[in-house]
Write an enzyme that holds these catalytic residues in place. Structure first.
Site, PDB file in Angstrom:
ATOM      1  N   LYS A 149      40.339  82.801  77.187  1.00  0.00           N
ATOM      2  CA  LYS A 149      39.311  82.277  78.090  1.00  0.00           C
ATOM      3  C   LYS A 149      39.952  81.605  79.305  1.00  0.00           C
ATOM      4  CE  LYS A 149      35.251  79.196  77.867  1.00  0.00           C
ATOM      5  NZ  LYS A 149      34.454  78.337  76.962  1.00  0.00           N
ATOM      6  N   SER A 224      29.873  79.255  77.164  1.00  0.00           N
ATOM      7  CA  SER A 224      30.707  79.520  78.325  1.00  0.00           C
ATOM      8  C   SER A 224      31.800  80.563  78.067  1.00  0.00           C
ATOM      9  CB  SER A 224      31.363  78.221  78.793  1.00  0.00           C
ATOM     10  OG  SER A 224      32.150  77.640  77.770  1.00  0.00           O
ATOM     11  N   SER A 225      31.946  81.002  76.821  1.00  0.00           N
ATOM     12  CA  SER A 225      32.984  82.005  76.514  1.00  0.00           C
ATOM     13  C   SER A 225      32.420  83.416  76.648  1.00  0.00           C
ATOM     14  CB  SER A 225      33.534  81.776  75.098  1.00  0.00           C
ATOM     15  OG  SER A 225      33.932  80.445  74.895  1.00  0.00           O
ATOM     16  N   ILE A 245      31.562  73.358  73.229  1.00  0.00           N
ATOM     17  CA  ILE A 245      31.063  71.977  73.236  1.00  0.00           C
ATOM     18  C   ILE A 245      29.571  71.928  72.930  1.00  0.00           C
ATOM     19  CG2 ILE A 245      30.548  71.877  75.701  1.00  0.00           C
ATOM     20  CD1 ILE A 245      31.404  68.922  75.630  1.00  0.00           C
ATOM     21  N   GLY A 246      28.888  73.025  73.107  1.00  0.00           N
ATOM     22  CA  GLY A 246      27.460  73.073  72.807  1.00  0.00           C
ATOM     23  C   GLY A 246      27.044  74.486  72.461  1.00  0.00           C
ATOM     24  N   GLY A 247      27.924  75.156  71.689  1.00  0.00           N
ATOM     25  CA  GLY A 247      27.665  76.548  71.324  1.00  0.00           C
ATOM     26  C   GLY A 247      28.378  77.551  72.200  1.00  0.00           C
ATOM     27  N   SER A 248      29.406  77.117  72.935  1.00  0.00           N
ATOM     28  CA  SER A 248      30.036  77.985  73.928  1.00  0.00           C
ATOM     29  C   SER A 248      30.864  79.128  73.348  1.00  0.00           C
ATOM     30  CB  SER A 248      30.914  77.158  74.870  1.00  0.00           C
ATOM     31  OG  SER A 248      30.123  76.341  75.680  1.00  0.00           O
TER      32      SER A 248
END
Length: 583
Positions: A149, A224-225, A245-248
């Site tokens: 990433k 984000s990934s 951090i929140g499901g990324s």
């Protein structure tokens, strides 16, 4: 007197005209300077995008082949599961260069369609050549190409986070995970795209552009990934590394139909990873592993949990991968739930949990209903307040000041940086009609260290409450929805963040959690969506319904969760679900 008066009036008028002219000139200069800076930022971003595109094209040209035998061998390589590929590399049946070139060709071809890559890793070929001349296998990932990433530091490459201010600042050393991967013989060969600042479930930024979902190009690959998930789903990588951090990690894995694992924080090292909100407390970011199947995730974790990592980062708990737990065959006792009060799932997401639950029961496991305690308070009063504790100042100043803001991020920024008095006014006006939105807007911003400590104390109390509920039912595993909806359209990403409650809950709790695909959205799911009202048919629900309508054929996953430090047990449940519910 009249003459004196006239002179005074003329003087005043002249002063006013002069002041007005100067003010107008200053304002004009200020506006002109802002426009100039914006143009320069845009030029810098476009220049970097063109350089990256050219570098990827150069790699593509260097590996393209018209030789039928080579092409057939590459197709064979690309079809191998990771455990089998890594074994053939260690045995010498395949060379690292041979495998690298197969994946370089495939990855760049996938990128041409969906724009999932940011840059090639410049020394990938040299590294593969060095692996091939080694006297013995270097490790579990000897010769395996891996994708990384964009927010991971790789020495000599800029870690941009989708903004231009870091384009000219190459990293001084590799992130710890990258160092360990290299010690295990892996060959990092590409970096993958992200949303600007990482805090989005879209995957777009002004530097590298927008990534498309390989299953349906009109939809987001997740964030984000997102670049990682899209590349792996497209066949351009077998093993990738993201952050969550929140499901990324889990959201892109769901959106694209692959597997992803978020470990407990400090199980693997996060040193050398850039974060969208460094310093955030209570909602915990951690690196994660992404792959086509669960066995590959397990191999990736096993390769990382070695003495090299424990020495490079003493903060990591020095516990190697416990293969015996992953391979355990004893029946499991698993809690399950199909909905959270804060965001009831769309039909396909709830159906997937019931489908997996019934398959597990038939296989001899015990499934126990479990209601997460007070989830609305956990998500709204804790997750939302902790993750926006600085009212968006960190990413608006550290990342986005004097930058072009990505079009899919603008709505989120306005919400997160809105002054408290405006929040209160809007909450008051909206409460009779849209109580969930009003509740989110009305929460008091964290304005002091005391406020932060109070919220952190509430988080600790909530974790104890959650653990007590699990203990009452003798549970250490959970099965639940992976998100509140399948892949959304990118223009709806900022307005459907409520659906991430299912993943952010386990960042708040710091439990290991992974997603595994089990089914697809059906025509019946799409029909049932017509009668779905969500939390209360408020504007968020309407956007969720709008973006989910017509999602037939998209992948649907479930989420598997374990207690802290029990990644092997989490993976074991994921593997069982994968085996019992093949897609």
């Amino acid at each position: 007197m009249d003459r004196v008066y006239n002179l005074i009036v003329d003087s005043v008028n002249t002063s006013v005209v002069t002041y007005t002219a100067v003010s107008a000139g200053v304002l004009s200069c200020y506006v002109g300077l802002k426009v100039y800076r914006r143009q320069q930022v845009k030029k810098k971003a476009l220049k970097k995008r063109e350089e990256s595109r050219k570098a990827l094209q150069d790699v593509q040209r260097s590996v393209v082949t018209d030789d039928g035998t080579t092409a057939a061998k590459r197709r064979e390589i690309l079809s191998l599961p990771l455990p089998q590929l890594s074994q053939q590399l260690r045995d010498g049946q395949l060379s690292a260069v041979q495998v690298l070139q197969a994946f370089q060709e495939k990855a760049t071809a996938v990128n041409d369609k969906i724009n999932c890559l940011t840059e090639p890793v410049p020394d990938a070929l040299v590294r593969a050549q060095n692996v091939d001349v080694a006297d013995q296998p270097l490790g579990l990932l000897h010769g395996v190409p891996v994708s990384i990433k964009e927010n991971y530091n790789i020495k000599g490459m800029a870690t941009t986070m989708g903004v231009t201010k870091h384009l000219d600042t190459p990293a001084d050393e590799d992130a710890v995970i990258v160092q360990v991967l290299k010690k295990q013989g892996a060959v990092p060969f590409v970096k993958t795209n992200i949303p600007q600042t990482l805090l989005s479930i879209s995957c777009s930024n002004p530097v590298f552009g927008n990534t498309l979902n390989p299953v349906d190009p009109t939809r987001s690959p997740g964030g984000s990934s997102g670049g990682e998930a899209a590349l792996i789903k497209g066949g351009g990588s077998l093993l990738g590394f993201g952050s969550d951090i929140g499901g990324s990690v889990r959201t892109p894995a769901l959106f694209c139909g692959i597997c992803g694992l978020k470990p407990t924080a400090k199980r693997i090292s996060g040193r050398g990873l850039m974060k969208g909100s460094p310093g955030v407390q209570g909602v915990i970011s951690t690196p994660g592993v992404m792959a086509r199947d669960v066995d590959s995730l397990a191999l990736g974790m096993k390769a990382l949990l070695v003495p090299d990592m424990f020495q490079l980062d003493p903060q990591v708990i020095p516990v190697p991968f416990r293969q015996e737990i992953y391979e355990d065959k004893k029946p499991m006792r698993i809690g399950y739930f199909t909905t959270l009060q804060s965001c009831p799932p769309t039909p396909s997401m709830g159906r997937a949990v019931i489908m997996a639950k019934e398959a597990l029961e038939k296989a001899g496991h015990t499934l126990v209903p479990f209601d997460p305690p007070d989830d609305l308070r956990a998500i709204v009063d804790l997750v939302t307040r902790l993750i926006t504790a600085d009212n968006g100042r960190t990413f608006s100043t550290m990342w986005l000041k004097d930058e072009i803001i990505d079009e899919y991020l603008k709505g989120q920024i306005h919400l997160w940086t809105m002054p408290h008095y405006l929040r209160k006014i809007q909450a008051f006006l909206l409460k009779p009609f849209w109580p969930r939105i009003a509740k989110v807007l009305s929460h008091r911003l964290i304005g002091s260290v005391y406020d932060l400590w109070q919220r952190m104390a509430e988080r600790e109390a909530y974790i104890e409450q959650f653990l007590d509920e699990l203990k009452k039912k003798d549970l250490d595993l959970l099965l639940c929805p992976a998100l509140g909806m399948p892949a959304c359209k990118p223009e709806h990403a900022g307005r459907t963040l409520a659906t991430t409650a299912y993943v952010t809950l386990f960042n708040l709790l710091n439990f290991p959690a992974g997603v595994v695909p089990v089914t697809m959205v059906t025509e019946e799911d799409d029909r049932l969506l017509d009668d779905w009202i969500g939390y209360g048919n408020d504007p968020i629900d309407k956007v969720i319904k709008k973006t989910t309508k017509g999602a037939v054929g998209l992948p649907v996953s479930v989420q598997c969760v374990a207690l802290p430090w029990q990644e092997e047990k989490c993976l074991r449940l994921m593997k069982e679900v994968e085996t019992l519910c093949p897609v």
